[in-house]
Design an enzyme around this catalytic site. Sequence first.
Site, PDB file in Angstrom:
ATOM      1  N   ASP A 274       0.957  -1.039   0.094  1.00 44.56           N
ATOM      2  CA  ASP A 274       0.045   0.094  -0.114  1.00 44.56           C
ATOM      3  C   ASP A 274       0.917   1.276   0.003  1.00 44.56           C
ATOM      4  O   ASP A 274       2.321   1.303   0.188  1.00 44.56           O
ATOM      5  CB  ASP A 274      -1.070   0.039   1.023  1.00 44.56           C
ATOM      6  CG  ASP A 274      -2.206   0.773   0.895  1.00 44.56           C
ATOM      7  OD1 ASP A 274      -2.188   1.548  -0.150  1.00 44.56           O
ATOM      8  OD2 ASP A 274      -3.171   0.786   1.577  1.00 44.56           O
TER       9      ASP A 274
HETATM   10  C1  BGC Z   1      -4.956   3.226  -0.249  1.00 41.05           C
HETATM   11  C2  BGC Z   1      -5.121   2.016  -1.027  1.00 41.05           C
HETATM   12  C3  BGC Z   1      -5.075   3.006  -2.481  1.00 41.05           C
HETATM   13  C4  BGC Z   1      -3.692   3.515  -2.552  1.00 41.05           C
HETATM   14  C5  BGC Z   1      -3.608   4.255  -3.908  1.00 41.05           C
HETATM   15  C6  BGC Z   1      -3.908   3.954  -0.366  1.00 41.05           C
HETATM   16  O1  BGC Z   1      -3.814   5.063   0.575  1.00 41.05           O
HETATM   17  O2  BGC Z   1      -4.913   2.624   0.988  1.00 41.05           O
HETATM   18  O3  BGC Z   1      -6.366   1.521  -1.048  1.00 41.05           O
HETATM   19  O4  BGC Z   1      -5.296   1.919  -3.480  1.00 41.05           O
HETATM   20  O5  BGC Z   1      -3.974   4.558  -1.738  1.00 41.05           O
HETATM   21  O6  BGC Z   1      -4.323   5.039  -4.196  1.00 41.05           O
END
Ligand code: BGC
Length: 739
Positions: A274
């Site tokens: 993530d």
């Molecule tokens: C979120 C993810 C997301 C990623 C990209 C993160 O902060 O937890 O779910 O896909 O950002 O935007």
Amino acid sequence: MLLLVLPVLVEGQVKTLNERVDSVLRLMTLEEKIGQMNQYNCDKNATGPISINTDKAEQIKKGLVGSVLNVRTVANTRSIQELAMQSRLRIPLLFGLDVIHGYRTIFPIPLAESCTWDLDLIEKAARIAGKEAASSGIHWTFAPMVDIARDPRWGRIMEGAGEDTWLGSLVATARVRGFQGKGLGNTDAIMACAKHFAAYGAAEGGRDYNSVDMSLKQLNQVYLPPFKAAVDAGVATVMNSFNTINGVPATGNSYLQRDLLKGSWDFNGFVVSDWESIGEMVTHGYARDRKEAAMFAVKAGSDMDMQSRCYLDYLESLVKEGKVDEKLIDESVKRILLKKFEMGLFDDPFRFCSAEREKNEWNKPENLEFAREIAEKSIILLKNDKNLLPLNKKSVRIALIGPLVKSQTDNIGFWNISWPDDSLRIISLWDGMGSVFGFDRISYSKGCETDGTDKSGFDEAIKTAQRSDVVIVSVGERFDMSGEAKCRSDLHLPGIQEDLVMALISTGKPVIVLISAGRPLIFNRIAESAQAILYTWWLGTEAGNAIAAILSGDYNPSGKTTVTFPRAEGQIPFYYNHLNTGRPAGEKAISGITRTYKSNYIDIQSSPLYPFGYGLSYTSFKYGKMTLSKNNLDSKDTLEVSVAVKNVGRYAGEETVQLYIRDVAASSVRPIKELRGFKKIMLDPGESGKVKFRLTVDDLKFYNNDLQYIWEEGEFRIMVGPNSDELQEETVFWKKICR
Ligand code: BGC
């Protein structure tokens, strides 16, 4: 092009692609390999010409980037892919984006969609989103989020399928199928990503990113099955999560990523971290510095680094110092390249960049029509005293009051993908009601904002209400009140919206309350006093039309909640499939004496405001007595459960009949009920239908204390009904021996 000359074997596609992957890998320097494991955000989530900073652009040209996120449109993805084509090996980039519940056409938030209990519709919504995104240059969505959430304080509850693991697994499968269509390599399919691996939804206190400490049994039983379902459905990628689990960050967790996912589950895709979660292992207090974080992450099986640069900065020296085996790098790179091959990008890096396809997919009327249909089916009728609804289309002067009546952006929710012409496309409640009832018969007053304490608009709102026959009040959460990092300790309607509703109710006019939100809110006074309540979530582009269709009776509500509605925050975590205590609320002691010391709160009722599975219709359904094919069963038997349902009301309507089981005594205590079946049945007034379910011992399985997935013989309760609370019950005995 270089790679077209690579050997193509004839035996079978998988082998062919693996051979091609190996032949690319052999050409790569260590630095280029690590580059494939590096993913950057584009600097501007733009629809206009893209801006990527020069440093990143130079790295792409050097082959030091494997994927870029947040680029959209054909023109933009093409211009960035062209940079990658200047690199030595011309390895194409993957473009990823959070296509959570729609791309050009926005559907209801995933939690709302799950309340349709309609897997075909859910799959179709993901299919359309996948097609629209693919036509616009996107290769990969960071969805579905398959985290089980039992805590509505957690703002991301909006992104999942609710609290039930069994239903959540079916929804996970439907969404993966929808996004990936007939399979990777088709230009209308995008790679899906099951996230966040794992137990992200169990954050302590419902506070985003917070720690999780739970038994492996609970993890395997409740939180992992939707991920396993996604893997079984062929999900291309998995994203790990920000949280620690039992003291180890998910990003550095080999049990999850190596033992389970890539081990016993045989997942052949790749794992993306993530956002900066590799670097955050330092902040957690797990890694001493970013270099150690990179080492922990790669060893634990995180293949691609979203945004933290730890891999790019340190993996090469870690390999050279002998701290990380280059084989691990090769393994990750192979997984990433395999997906690029499967997507057909080595054959044509621009195959998702067709301006013509983008134009064709752009504004399809049938997509909007479908958006309205799924939005109608996501709405839950919570209350309808004296059949106030549906409204008579001809005879009413309607007051539309509340801060969300004219909202547009709020309808598309936190994970919205906005477009410059949104104000022309997103249907507000006002517009939807005007087109169904006529603008001359609706009047408007805002009353108050979604937050703050300013009551100066109340008087005018009350006057508007007094001049009408019926009042519709639209309240709830603004688009940024549920979502990532949007956790709340107070789940009451924000600001003074509840006071506005109560002021309108005290006019004596019939009041219909519409609640739009990303989570179940608490609204006890309204539940008590309003005549009708519809829970409308955040419904997407067609929100206003869908709500108007429900209010006018053009569509008879059929949604049922997939999360428990609490009466107070103090009840949280709150979910229907909990274990029993030795002293359950409301029950007599085993000795028959009424207890005073029981598992209750002394200040509120222990029951939910609305239980899991609850939702009304404009018609009524009468259930007959359930029948079972047998009461004594062996391991190989199938239990058939059937129940007749009759529409005894005045409208045609659809009912979702639910089946729950309970394992009465087990070596590891089982929940008081667990969903194991549901069937939807459409009935005309006066019509009856029979609903049948089939259960086998597979439906009885659970993780025991030694983490074995087993079933145990004994007594089981079989329960059937319209929701998790109103159930009829029969008992069966299931034995291991075959007679
Ligand atoms: C979120 C993810 C997301 C990623 C990209 C993160 O902060 O937890 O779910 O896909 O950002 O935007």
